[in-house]
Scaffold this motif. Structure first.
Motif, PDB file in Angstrom:
ATOM      1  N   THR A  98       0.847  -1.194   0.000  1.00 27.43           N
ATOM      2  CA  THR A  98       0.000   0.000   0.000  1.00 27.43           C
ATOM      3  C   THR A  98       0.879   1.239   0.000  1.00 27.43           C
ATOM      4  O   THR A  98       1.704   1.419   0.903  1.00 27.43           O
ATOM      5  CB  THR A  98      -0.907   0.029   1.244  1.00 27.43           C
ATOM      6  N   ALA A  99       0.701   2.090  -1.005  1.00 23.33           N
ATOM      7  CA  ALA A  99       1.404   3.376  -1.042  1.00 23.33           C
ATOM      8  C   ALA A  99       0.633   4.351  -0.161  1.00 23.33           C
ATOM      9  O   ALA A  99      -0.535   4.639  -0.419  1.00 23.33           O
ATOM     10  CB  ALA A  99       1.473   3.891  -2.464  1.00 23.33           C
ATOM     11  N   LEU A 100       1.284   4.849   0.883  1.00 25.17           N
ATOM     12  CA  LEU A 100       0.623   5.761   1.814  1.00 25.17           C
ATOM     13  C   LEU A 100       0.846   7.209   1.381  1.00 25.17           C
ATOM     14  O   LEU A 100       1.616   7.486   0.457  1.00 25.17           O
ATOM     15  CB  LEU A 100       1.170   5.519   3.228  1.00 25.17           C
ATOM     16  N   ASP A 101       0.166   8.124   2.052  1.00 25.90           N
ATOM     17  CA  ASP A 101       0.339   9.539   1.747  1.00 25.90           C
ATOM     18  C   ASP A 101       1.808   9.926   1.890  1.00 25.90           C
ATOM     19  O   ASP A 101       2.462   9.545   2.859  1.00 25.90           O
ATOM     20  CB  ASP A 101      -0.512  10.400   2.694  1.00 25.90           C
ATOM     21  N   GLY A 102       2.304  10.671   0.921  1.00 26.10           N
ATOM     22  CA  GLY A 102       3.684  11.140   0.971  1.00 26.10           C
ATOM     23  C   GLY A 102       4.629  10.384   0.064  1.00 26.10           C
ATOM     24  O   GLY A 102       5.737  10.838  -0.189  1.00 26.10           O
ATOM     25  N   VAL A 103       4.234   9.217  -0.460  1.00 31.18           N
ATOM     26  CA  VAL A 103       5.104   8.464  -1.354  1.00 31.18           C
ATOM     27  C   VAL A 103       4.965   9.055  -2.765  1.00 31.18           C
ATOM     28  O   VAL A 103       3.880   9.449  -3.182  1.00 31.18           O
ATOM     29  CB  VAL A 103       4.802   6.948  -1.328  1.00 31.18           C
ATOM     30  N   ARG A 104       6.068   9.146  -3.473  1.00 25.90           N
ATOM     31  CA  ARG A 104       6.067   9.694  -4.835  1.00 25.90           C
ATOM     32  C   ARG A 104       5.490   8.654  -5.791  1.00 25.90           C
ATOM     33  O   ARG A 104       6.008   7.558  -5.908  1.00 25.90           O
ATOM     34  CB  ARG A 104       7.493  10.064  -5.247  1.00 25.90           C
ATOM     35  N   MET A 105       4.422   9.054  -6.510  1.00 27.95           N
ATOM     36  CA  MET A 105       3.759   8.142  -7.446  1.00 27.95           C
ATOM     37  C   MET A 105       3.705   8.764  -8.829  1.00 27.95           C
ATOM     38  O   MET A 105       3.595   9.971  -8.972  1.00 27.95           O
ATOM     39  CB  MET A 105       2.339   7.819  -6.982  1.00 27.95           C
ATOM     40  N   THR A 106       3.772   7.884  -9.840  1.00 25.41           N
ATOM     41  CA  THR A 106       3.561   8.298 -11.228  1.00 25.41           C
ATOM     42  C   THR A 106       2.187   7.795 -11.645  1.00 25.41           C
ATOM     43  O   THR A 106       1.448   7.233 -10.831  1.00 25.41           O
ATOM     44  CB  THR A 106       4.649   7.700 -12.145  1.00 25.41           C
ATOM     45  N   GLU A 107       1.857   7.949 -12.930  1.00 27.42           N
ATOM     46  CA  GLU A 107       0.551   7.469 -13.390  1.00 27.42           C
ATOM     47  C   GLU A 107       0.432   5.950 -13.305  1.00 27.42           C
ATOM     48  O   GLU A 107      -0.658   5.406 -13.228  1.00 27.42           O
ATOM     49  CB  GLU A 107       0.256   7.942 -14.819  1.00 27.42           C
ATOM     50  N   ASN A 108       1.566   5.232 -13.313  1.00 28.62           N
ATOM     51  CA  ASN A 108       1.538   3.769 -13.245  1.00 28.62           C
ATOM     52  C   ASN A 108       1.675   3.220 -11.839  1.00 28.62           C
ATOM     53  O   ASN A 108       1.368   2.064 -11.589  1.00 28.62           O
ATOM     54  CB  ASN A 108       2.648   3.171 -14.108  1.00 28.62           C
ATOM     55  N   GLY A 109       2.200   4.000 -10.936  1.00 24.24           N
ATOM     56  CA  GLY A 109       2.412   3.492  -9.585  1.00 24.24           C
ATOM     57  C   GLY A 109       3.607   4.139  -8.919  1.00 24.24           C
ATOM     58  O   GLY A 109       3.859   5.326  -9.080  1.00 24.24           O
ATOM     59  N   PHE A 110       4.389   3.346  -8.219  1.00 19.33           N
ATOM     60  CA  PHE A 110       5.521   3.843  -7.444  1.00 19.33           C
ATOM     61  C   PHE A 110       6.608   2.781  -7.430  1.00 19.33           C
ATOM     62  O   PHE A 110       6.409   1.667  -7.904  1.00 19.33           O
ATOM     63  CB  PHE A 110       5.086   4.199  -6.023  1.00 19.33           C
ATOM     64  N   THR A 111       7.747   3.132  -6.891  1.00 13.77           N
ATOM     65  CA  THR A 111       8.866   2.201  -6.840  1.00 13.77           C
ATOM     66  C   THR A 111       8.802   1.375  -5.558  1.00 13.77           C
ATOM     67  O   THR A 111       8.673   1.938  -4.469  1.00 13.77           O
ATOM     68  CB  THR A 111      10.203   2.971  -6.880  1.00 13.77           C
ATOM     69  N   CYS A 112       8.860   0.067  -5.717  1.00 17.66           N
ATOM     70  CA  CYS A 112       8.914  -0.813  -4.549  1.00 17.66           C
ATOM     71  C   CYS A 112       9.788  -2.014  -4.896  1.00 17.66           C
ATOM     72  O   CYS A 112       9.789  -2.474  -6.029  1.00 17.66           O
ATOM     73  CB  CYS A 112       7.531  -1.282  -4.118  1.00 17.66           C
ATOM     74  N   SER A 113      10.533  -2.457  -3.933  1.00 19.06           N
ATOM     75  CA  SER A 113      11.401  -3.596  -4.172  1.00 19.06           C
ATOM     76  C   SER A 113      11.672  -4.314  -2.857  1.00 19.06           C
ATOM     77  O   SER A 113      11.827  -3.687  -1.816  1.00 19.06           O
ATOM     78  CB  SER A 113      12.719  -3.121  -4.778  1.00 19.06           C
ATOM     79  N   ALA A 114      11.722  -5.618  -2.942  1.00 21.55           N
ATOM     80  CA  ALA A 114      12.063  -6.443  -1.785  1.00 21.55           C
ATOM     81  C   ALA A 114      13.195  -7.378  -2.195  1.00 21.55           C
ATOM     82  O   ALA A 114      13.439  -7.594  -3.383  1.00 21.55           O
ATOM     83  CB  ALA A 114      10.853  -7.246  -1.327  1.00 21.55           C
ATOM     84  N   LYS A 115      13.884  -7.906  -1.211  1.00 23.96           N
ATOM     85  CA  LYS A 115      14.936  -8.887  -1.455  1.00 23.96           C
ATOM     86  C   LYS A 115      14.618 -10.124  -0.632  1.00 23.96           C
ATOM     87  O   LYS A 115      14.000 -10.034   0.428  1.00 23.96           O
ATOM     88  CB  LYS A 115      16.307  -8.320  -1.057  1.00 23.96           C
ATOM     89  N   LEU A 116      15.051 -11.262  -1.125  1.00 27.44           N
ATOM     90  CA  LEU A 116      14.862 -12.524  -0.420  1.00 27.44           C
ATOM     91  C   LEU A 116      16.103 -12.789   0.417  1.00 27.44           C
ATOM     92  O   LEU A 116      17.225 -12.571  -0.042  1.00 27.44           O
ATOM     93  CB  LEU A 116      14.648 -13.655  -1.428  1.00 27.44           C
ATOM     94  N   ARG A 117      15.912 -13.262   1.642  1.00 27.80           N
ATOM     95  CA  ARG A 117      17.041 -13.463   2.553  1.00 27.80           C
ATOM     96  C   ARG A 117      16.943 -14.836   3.192  1.00 27.80           C
ATOM     97  O   ARG A 117      15.856 -15.331   3.468  1.00 27.80           O
ATOM     98  CB  ARG A 117      17.027 -12.369   3.615  1.00 27.80           C
ATOM     99  N   ASP A 118      18.102 -15.442   3.457  1.00 26.88           N
ATOM    100  CA  ASP A 118      18.106 -16.714   4.182  1.00 26.88           C
ATOM    101  C   ASP A 118      18.826 -16.556   5.506  1.00 26.88           C
ATOM    102  O   ASP A 118      19.366 -15.498   5.818  1.00 26.88           O
ATOM    103  CB  ASP A 118      18.689 -17.851   3.327  1.00 26.88           C
ATOM    104  N   ASP A 119      18.823 -17.633   6.305  1.00 28.35           N
ATOM    105  CA  ASP A 119      19.419 -17.570   7.636  1.00 28.35           C
ATOM    106  C   ASP A 119      20.941 -17.634   7.618  1.00 28.35           C
ATOM    107  O   ASP A 119      21.575 -17.562   8.664  1.00 28.35           O
ATOM    108  CB  ASP A 119      18.848 -18.664   8.538  1.00 28.35           C
TER     109      ASP A 119
END
Length: 185
Positions: A98-119
């Motif tokens: 969920t993009a909350l108030d204050g996040v920079r958005m374009t007409e398509n959406g916003f930038t988000c990225s996650a990484k996978l991590r192991d132990d």
């Protein structure tokens, strides 16, 4: 020597010893005391949450599922092109974003990225294949995101099959906050 001179000398020696000990303690610990940027660059996790939700960088994340596949197929049951070496599997991390108030958005959406991590400290970056039935990033023109409304995104990772039992979850981070949050399954 007189007693007063002896007491003054002993006091000076103790003061010097305390000053040396304090200086050595500071020099030993200063890398851990105030260098958030260095600790962030070293990959330190600052928080661990069970699936979420967690807000990082004005974006709310919630890990919905972490699934293992031998390969991905699209709606027409054709194999999705990925950089997948022999002995590797595909991990699909589905997350509610969920993009909350204050996040920079374009007409398509916003930038988000996650990484996978192991132990074991290994971290994998996402891949962005085409032709899936759900978005693999938050600025996909086929699946637009709206501010303050949750949308689902599939983060795609290719990992060695031997790493699967050691997977911990996905991490999201924000350099401006020096936060790196691990969402476990």
């Amino acid at each position: 020597m007189m007693k007063s001179q002896r007491a003054a000398r002993l006091t000076a020696q103790i003061s010097l010893l305390v000053a040396l000990m304090a200086t050595s303690a500071f020099l030993l610990l200063r890398t851990y005391l105030a260098d958030d940027d260095k600790l962030f660059r070293q990959g330190e996790i600052t928080e661990v949450v069970q699936q979420g939700p967690v807000t990082v960088g004005k974006v709310e994340w919630k890990l919905e599922s972490l699934e293992v596949y031998s390969q991905l197929v699209n709606a027409e049951k054709k194999k999705v092109a990925l950089e997948q070496p022999a002995g590797s599997v595909v991990i699909v991390a589905k997350a509610s974003v969920t993009a909350l108030d204050g996040v920079r958005m374009t007409e398509n959406g916003f930038t988000c990225s996650a990484k996978l991590r192991d132990d074991r400290g290994n971290v994998w970056k996402t891949q962005s294949p085409f032709g899936l039935t759900m978005p693999t990033n938050c600025n996909d023109s086929d699946f637009p995101f709206t501010r303050n409304k949750a949308g689902e995104v599939a983060q795609i990772f290719v990992v060695p099959e031997s790493a699967v039992p050691h997977l911990s979850g996905i991490q999201v981070e924000d350099l401006s906050e020096f936060r790196r949050v691990l969402m476990t399954r």
